[in-house]
Design a protein around this motif. Structure first.
Motif, short mmCIF file in Angstrom:
data_model
loop_
_atom_site.label_atom_id
_atom_site.label_comp_id
_atom_site.label_asym_id
_atom_site.label_seq_id
_atom_site.Cartn_x
_atom_site.Cartn_y
_atom_site.Cartn_z
N ALA A 1 0.82 -1.22 0.00
CA ALA A 1 0.00 0.00 0.00
C ALA A 1 0.85 1.26 0.00
N GLU A 2 1.91 1.26 0.80
CA GLU A 2 2.78 2.45 0.89
C GLU A 2 3.43 2.77 -0.45
N LYS A 3 3.92 1.74 -1.13
CA LYS A 3 4.56 1.94 -2.44
C LYS A 3 3.55 2.40 -3.48
N LEU A 4 2.36 1.83 -3.45
CA LEU A 4 1.33 2.20 -4.42
C LEU A 4 0.89 3.65 -4.23
N LEU A 5 0.84 4.11 -3.00
CA LEU A 5 0.51 5.50 -2.72
C LEU A 5 1.63 6.40 -3.23
N GLU A 6 2.87 5.99 -2.99
CA GLU A 6 4.03 6.76 -3.43
C GLU A 6 4.09 6.87 -4.95
N LEU A 7 3.69 5.81 -5.64
CA LEU A 7 3.73 5.79 -7.10
C LEU A 7 2.51 6.44 -7.75
N GLY A 8 1.55 6.87 -6.95
CA GLY A 8 0.39 7.54 -7.50
C GLY A 8 -0.68 6.61 -8.02
N ILE A 9 -0.61 5.33 -7.67
CA ILE A 9 -1.62 4.37 -8.12
C ILE A 9 -2.79 4.36 -7.14
N ALA A 10 -2.49 4.29 -5.86
CA ALA A 10 -3.52 4.37 -4.83
C ALA A 10 -3.69 5.82 -4.38
N ASP A 11 -4.93 6.18 -4.05
CA ASP A 11 -5.21 7.55 -3.60
C ASP A 11 -5.15 7.69 -2.08
N GLU A 12 -5.42 6.60 -1.38
CA GLU A 12 -5.37 6.66 0.09
C GLU A 12 -5.26 5.25 0.65
N ILE A 13 -4.56 5.14 1.76
CA ILE A 13 -4.45 3.87 2.47
C ILE A 13 -5.47 3.86 3.60
N ILE A 14 -6.27 2.80 3.66
CA ILE A 14 -7.25 2.65 4.73
C ILE A 14 -6.61 1.88 5.88
N PRO A 15 -6.50 2.48 7.06
CA PRO A 15 -5.88 1.77 8.19
C PRO A 15 -6.70 0.56 8.61
N GLU A 16 -6.02 -0.42 9.20
CA GLU A 16 -6.67 -1.62 9.70
C GLU A 16 -6.46 -1.74 11.21
N PRO A 17 -7.30 -2.54 11.89
CA PRO A 17 -7.03 -2.83 13.29
C PRO A 17 -5.62 -3.42 13.43
N PHE A 18 -4.96 -3.14 14.53
CA PHE A 18 -3.58 -3.58 14.69
C PHE A 18 -3.49 -5.10 14.57
N GLY A 19 -2.62 -5.56 13.69
CA GLY A 19 -2.48 -6.99 13.45
C GLY A 19 -3.27 -7.50 12.27
N GLY A 20 -4.08 -6.63 11.64
CA GLY A 20 -4.82 -7.04 10.46
C GLY A 20 -6.32 -6.97 10.62
N ALA A 21 -7.03 -6.81 9.49
CA ALA A 21 -8.49 -6.67 9.50
C ALA A 21 -9.18 -7.90 10.05
N GLN A 22 -8.53 -9.06 9.99
CA GLN A 22 -9.15 -10.30 10.46
C GLN A 22 -9.34 -10.32 11.97
N ARG A 23 -8.70 -9.42 12.70
CA ARG A 23 -8.80 -9.40 14.16
C ARG A 23 -10.06 -8.70 14.66
N ASP A 24 -10.65 -7.85 13.81
CA ASP A 24 -11.84 -7.11 14.25
C ASP A 24 -12.61 -6.62 13.02
N TYR A 25 -13.60 -7.42 12.59
CA TYR A 25 -14.36 -7.08 11.39
C TYR A 25 -15.08 -5.74 11.53
N ALA A 26 -15.70 -5.53 12.68
CA ALA A 26 -16.49 -4.31 12.88
C ALA A 26 -15.60 -3.07 12.80
N LYS A 27 -14.44 -3.11 13.44
CA LYS A 27 -13.53 -1.97 13.42
C LYS A 27 -12.98 -1.74 12.02
N ALA A 28 -12.61 -2.83 11.32
CA ALA A 28 -12.10 -2.71 9.96
C ALA A 28 -13.14 -2.07 9.05
#
Length: 334
Positions: free
Chosen positions: A252-279
Motif C-alpha cells: 500500500a505504501e509503495k502504491l501511494l508513493e507511485l500515485g496508483i492508490a489515492d489513500e491507504i485505509i488503516p486496519e485494526p492492529f495486526g490485520g483486518a481479520q482481528r476485528d471485522y467491525a472496526k475494519a
C-alpha cells in the motif's frame, strides 16, 4: 473454522500459550505468579508491536491472503443496508466469484460489486476460489451500466489472485471481457470507487478497478502478477516469491508513493481479520469522505478525472549516457 496463524505470528502464539499455562497453573495450585505473568504480557505487547510495525512485503502478501480476513460480503454486511443481490450476465450464467447489487450506504443508494472467496473447501469451490470467469466481468459491467441509468455511485471491492486462467475461461474470451470492462468503465458518468481489500492480482483486479478513486487497505496488495508467478518467470522457482514481492513494489505504501492508490485505509492492529467491525468502520469513514467529494462532480467531470488519473500513472527516470563506451554506442546509433 480453526484459528489460523501465519508463520511470522508463531512467536506471538507461543508466548500467549505460555501466559495461559501460567494462569492455569496459578489457579489450580493457588500459587501467585502474577509478576511472571505481567512480565510476559509486557514482552508479548512489545513483540506484537515489533512484528506488525516492520512487516516485509511478503508478509503483507500473506496477511492479504489470510483466510479469516473479511471478504466482500462481510463488508456488505457491516457497511450497507437493503442489499439486493443481482445475478447473471444475461449471456451465459452467473459467476459466484463476483457478487453485486443495489444497496444503501449511510442512507444513500449505491451499487456495490466485489470479488468473493470462500472460507472452506465447499464454499471455495462454489466461489471458484475467488477467480472470476468472463461472465463475472460481464455481470459486473451489466450492473455498472444499470447503476449509471439509476444515477447512483459504484463501489467495487477487489480481492482476487487473478481472473480464472482455465480453458473454459479462454473459450469464453476472458481477455475480451476484461478489455471491454476497462473501456466501458472509463465512460461511466457516475462516481466509481475501487477498494483493494485483500489481493489485487493482475487483470482479475483491474477488470473492476477503473475508478475515480483507488483505495487500498493497509495490509492489501495490488500487482500486475502474484509474487509466485513473478518468481516462476524470473527465477524459474516459486520459492523466490519473497524476493519477487520486494521487487514488485506491491504494498500500500509503495502504491501511494507511485500515485496508483489515492489513500491507504488503516486496519485494526495486526490485520483486518482481528476485528471485522472496526475494519469496516475505518473503511466506511474513508469511503464516505471520497463519495462526498465525487458526488459534487458532473458526469463529464467524472469521466475526465478518471481518464486523467490513469494517464498520469507511472514514474519514469531518464539518465544521460555515460562517457566512454556508453557514449560511443550512442554515437554509433545516431
Amino acid at each position: 473454522m480453526p484459528e489460523f496463524h501465519l508463520e511470522f505470528e508463531k512467536p506471538v502464539i507461543e508466548l500467549k500459550k505460555k501466559i495461559e499455562e501460567l494462569k492455569n497453573f496459578s489457579e489450580h495450585n493457588s500459587i501467585d505468579v502474577s509478576e511472571q505473568i505481567d512480565a510476559l504480557t509486557v514482552r508479548l505487547n512489545e513483540m506484537i508491536k515489533e512484528i506488525y510495525t516492520s512487516l516485509t512485503p511478503w508478509q503483507r502478501v500473506q496477511l492479504a491472503r489470510h483466510p479469516e480476513r473479511p471478504y466482500t460480503l462481510d463488508y456488505i454486511e457491516h457497511l450497507f443496508t437493503n442489499f439486493i443481490e443481482l445475478s447473471g450476465d444475461r449471456r451465459f450464467r452467473d459467476d459466484k466469484a463476483i457478487v453485486g447489487g443495489f444497496a444503501k450506504f449511510r442512507g444513500k443508494p449505491v451499487m456495490v460489486i466485489g470479488t468473493q472467496k470462500g472460507r472452506d473447501m465447499k464454499s471455495n469451490v462454489y466461489r471458484n476460489f475467488g477467480w472470476p470467469s468472463p461472465e463475472g466481468y460481464r455481470k459486473a459491467m451489466r450492473l455498472m451500466q444499470l447503476a449509471e441509468k439509476a444515477e447512483v455511485p459504484i463501489i467495487t471491492f477487489i480481492d482476487t489472485p487473478g481472473a480464472f486462467p482455465g480453458i473454459s475461461s479462454e473459450e469464453r474470451h476472458i481477455a475480451e471481457a476484461i478489455a471491454v470492462n476497462l473501456r466501458d468503465m472509463f465512460s461511466l458518468r457516475v462516481p466509481v470507487i475501487a477498494i483493494v481489500i485483500g489481493e489485487g492480482g493482475s487483470g482479475g483486479a483491474i477488470g473492476i478497478g477503473v475508478g475515480n478513486r483507488i483505495l487500498i487497505m493497509e495490509n492489501a496488495y495490488y500487482s500486475v502478477i502474484t509474487p509466485e508467478g513473478c518468481a516462476a518467470i524470473l527465477w524459474k522457482d516459486r520459492k523466490h516469491a519473497p524476493q519477487a514481492a520486494d521487487a514488485l513494489q506491491l504494498t500500500a505504501e509503495k502504491l501511494l508513493e507511485l500515485g496508483i492508490a489515492d489513500e491507504i485505509i488503516p486496519e485494526p492492529f495486526g490485520g483486518a481479520q482481528r476485528d471485522y467491525a472496526k475494519a469496516a468502520e475505518l473503511l466506511g469513514d474513508v469511503l464516505a469522505r471520497h463519495l462526498c467529494e465525487l458526488r459534487k462532480l458532473s458526469g463529464s467531470k467524472l469521466r475526465e478525472q478518471r481518464y486523467a488519473k490513469f494517464r498520469a500513472m507511472g514514474r519514469f527516470a531518464e539518465t544521460a549516457p555515460e562517457s566512454g563506451a556508453g557514449a560511443a554506442e550512442e554515437e554509433a546509433k545516431q
